[in-house]
Design a protein around this motif. Structure first.
Motif, PDB file in Angstrom:
ATOM      1  N   TYR A  35       0.837  -1.206   0.000  1.00 22.15           N
ATOM      2  CA  TYR A  35       0.000   0.000   0.000  1.00 22.15           C
ATOM      3  C   TYR A  35       0.872   1.257   0.000  1.00 22.15           C
ATOM      4  O   TYR A  35       0.635   2.193  -0.769  1.00 22.15           O
ATOM      5  N   LEU A  36       1.888   1.256   0.830  1.00 21.31           N
ATOM      6  CA  LEU A  36       2.775   2.425   0.882  1.00 21.31           C
ATOM      7  C   LEU A  36       3.500   2.629  -0.440  1.00 21.31           C
ATOM      8  O   LEU A  36       3.606   3.757  -0.929  1.00 21.31           O
ATOM      9  N   LYS A  37       3.982   1.559  -1.039  1.00 15.60           N
ATOM     10  CA  LYS A  37       4.759   1.672  -2.288  1.00 15.60           C
ATOM     11  C   LYS A  37       3.895   1.978  -3.502  1.00 15.60           C
ATOM     12  O   LYS A  37       4.301   2.734  -4.382  1.00 15.60           O
ATOM     13  N   LEU A  44       8.585  10.025   2.827  1.00 12.15           N
ATOM     14  CA  LEU A  44       9.260   9.526   4.022  1.00 12.15           C
ATOM     15  C   LEU A  44       8.322   8.596   4.772  1.00 12.15           C
ATOM     16  O   LEU A  44       7.135   8.905   4.941  1.00 12.15           O
ATOM     17  N   VAL A  45       8.856   7.462   5.212  1.00 13.25           N
ATOM     18  CA  VAL A  45       8.106   6.537   6.058  1.00 13.25           C
ATOM     19  C   VAL A  45       8.871   6.414   7.366  1.00 13.25           C
ATOM     20  O   VAL A  45      10.065   6.122   7.374  1.00 13.25           O
ATOM     21  N   THR A  46       8.180   6.641   8.459  1.00 12.06           N
ATOM     22  CA  THR A  46       8.780   6.453   9.783  1.00 12.06           C
ATOM     23  C   THR A  46       8.135   5.230  10.409  1.00 12.06           C
ATOM     24  O   THR A  46       6.909   5.163  10.528  1.00 12.06           O
ATOM     25  N   LEU A  68       9.249  -4.887   8.008  1.00 16.50           N
ATOM     26  CA  LEU A  68       8.603  -3.867   7.180  1.00 16.50           C
ATOM     27  C   LEU A  68       9.637  -3.015   6.444  1.00 16.50           C
ATOM     28  O   LEU A  68       9.473  -2.712   5.263  1.00 16.50           O
ATOM     29  N   ALA A  69      10.690  -2.635   7.140  1.00 17.01           N
ATOM     30  CA  ALA A  69      11.740  -1.828   6.508  1.00 17.01           C
ATOM     31  C   ALA A  69      12.342  -2.578   5.322  1.00 17.01           C
ATOM     32  O   ALA A  69      12.590  -1.985   4.265  1.00 17.01           O
ATOM     33  N   GLY A  73      12.322  -1.696   1.079  1.00 15.19           N
ATOM     34  CA  GLY A  73      13.561  -1.447   0.348  1.00 15.19           C
ATOM     35  C   GLY A  73      14.786  -1.301   1.213  1.00 15.19           C
ATOM     36  O   GLY A  73      15.868  -1.018   0.724  1.00 15.19           O
ATOM     37  N   GLY A  74      14.628  -1.516   2.504  1.00 12.61           N
ATOM     38  CA  GLY A  74      15.773  -1.443   3.408  1.00 12.61           C
ATOM     39  C   GLY A  74      16.492  -2.776   3.473  1.00 12.61           C
ATOM     40  O   GLY A  74      16.339  -3.632   2.600  1.00 12.61           O
ATOM     41  N   ALA A  75      17.289  -2.958   4.518  1.00 10.40           N
ATOM     42  CA  ALA A  75      18.017  -4.217   4.702  1.00 10.40           C
ATOM     43  C   ALA A  75      17.016  -5.361   4.835  1.00 10.40           C
ATOM     44  O   ALA A  75      16.144  -5.319   5.692  1.00 10.40           O
ATOM     45  N   PRO A  76      17.115  -6.373   3.966  1.00  5.40           N
ATOM     46  CA  PRO A  76      16.121  -7.439   3.972  1.00  5.40           C
ATOM     47  C   PRO A  76      16.133  -8.274   5.256  1.00  5.40           C
ATOM     48  O   PRO A  76      17.179  -8.573   5.807  1.00  5.40           O
ATOM     49  N   LEU A  77      14.952  -8.584   5.720  1.00  4.35           N
ATOM     50  CA  LEU A  77      14.746  -9.519   6.823  1.00  4.35           C
ATOM     51  C   LEU A  77      13.549 -10.349   6.395  1.00  4.35           C
ATOM     52  O   LEU A  77      12.470  -9.802   6.156  1.00  4.35           O
ATOM     53  N   ASP A  78      13.734 -11.659   6.236  1.00  2.00           N
ATOM     54  CA  ASP A  78      12.605 -12.442   5.746  1.00  2.00           C
ATOM     55  C   ASP A  78      11.596 -12.710   6.854  1.00  2.00           C
ATOM     56  O   ASP A  78      11.884 -12.556   8.035  1.00  2.00           O
ATOM     57  N   ALA A  79      10.405 -13.103   6.433  1.00  2.00           N
ATOM     58  CA  ALA A  79       9.301 -13.320   7.364  1.00  2.00           C
ATOM     59  C   ALA A  79       9.641 -14.387   8.397  1.00  2.00           C
ATOM     60  O   ALA A  79       9.303 -14.239   9.576  1.00  2.00           O
ATOM     61  N   LYS A  80      10.304 -15.456   7.971  1.00  6.64           N
ATOM     62  CA  LYS A  80      10.639 -16.530   8.914  1.00  6.64           C
ATOM     63  C   LYS A  80      11.550 -16.028  10.026  1.00  6.64           C
ATOM     64  O   LYS A  80      11.397 -16.408  11.188  1.00  6.64           O
ATOM     65  N   GLU A  81      12.496 -15.170   9.686  1.00  8.40           N
ATOM     66  CA  GLU A  81      13.397 -14.611  10.700  1.00  8.40           C
ATOM     67  C   GLU A  81      12.632 -13.667  11.631  1.00  8.40           C
ATOM     68  O   GLU A  81      12.850 -13.675  12.846  1.00  8.40           O
ATOM     69  N   ALA A  82      11.753 -12.866  11.087  1.00 10.68           N
ATOM     70  CA  ALA A  82      10.944 -11.967  11.927  1.00 10.68           C
ATOM     71  C   ALA A  82      10.087 -12.779  12.893  1.00 10.68           C
ATOM     72  O   ALA A  82      10.018 -12.471  14.089  1.00 10.68           O
TER      73      ALA A  82
END
Length: 141
Positions: A35-37, A44-46, A68-69, A73-82
């Motif tokens: 939605y944001l993209k 800016l997204v905070t 979410l970051a 487009g920020g440093a990737p973190l996959d769903a399983k790790e989250a």
């Protein structure tokens, strides 16, 4: 339905200068990022990881914020790790503790169903009240 959480609701109420407020969680993370993209397209997204006043349970909020970051487009973190980080957080441990009467293993299962729902939740002001409504972005990430 009226929701009052110890941290998130206060965050919404305190965001008086925000141009747009979205409620984020693992269950709507991809839809929120989409939605944001694709629709909102803010400059800016905070991301604000709320936690509790004592900040003893912030790890799960930070894990969701990191996920979410990465989706934005920020440093990737996959769903399983989250999800792993949420389950291993103090809040995750509390959910599995039978002495805790305010949270349960089922609550943890619901909270860690990453990307389960294809909608975001935007907060708007209606008749002087903050109201969260479903918003959709197509296609879903």
């Amino acid at each position: 339905l009226v929701l009052r959480s110890s941290s998130g609701t206060q965050g919404v109420a305190g965001a008086v200068n925000a141009k747009r407020i979205l409620l984020g969680s693992l269950v709507v993370a991809k839809a929120t990022a989409s939605y944001l993209k694709k629709k909102a397209r803010p400059e800016l997204v905070t991301l604000l990881a709320m936690g509790s006043p004592g900040m003893l349970d912030k790890e799960e909020d930070v894990a969701c914020s990191n996920y979410l970051a990465g989706l934005l487009g920020g440093a990737p973190l996959d769903a399983k790790e989250a999800v792993r980080r949420v389950r291993e957080s103090q809040a995750g441990k509390n959910a599995l503790d039978p002495k805790m009467d305010w949270i349960s293993p089922e609550d943890l299962d619901c909270a860690t169903a990453a990307d389960k729902f294809p909608f975001a939740m935007e907060v708007t002001k209606e008749y002087g009240l903050q109201v969260a409504r479903v918003v959709r972005a197509t296609p879903f990430l």
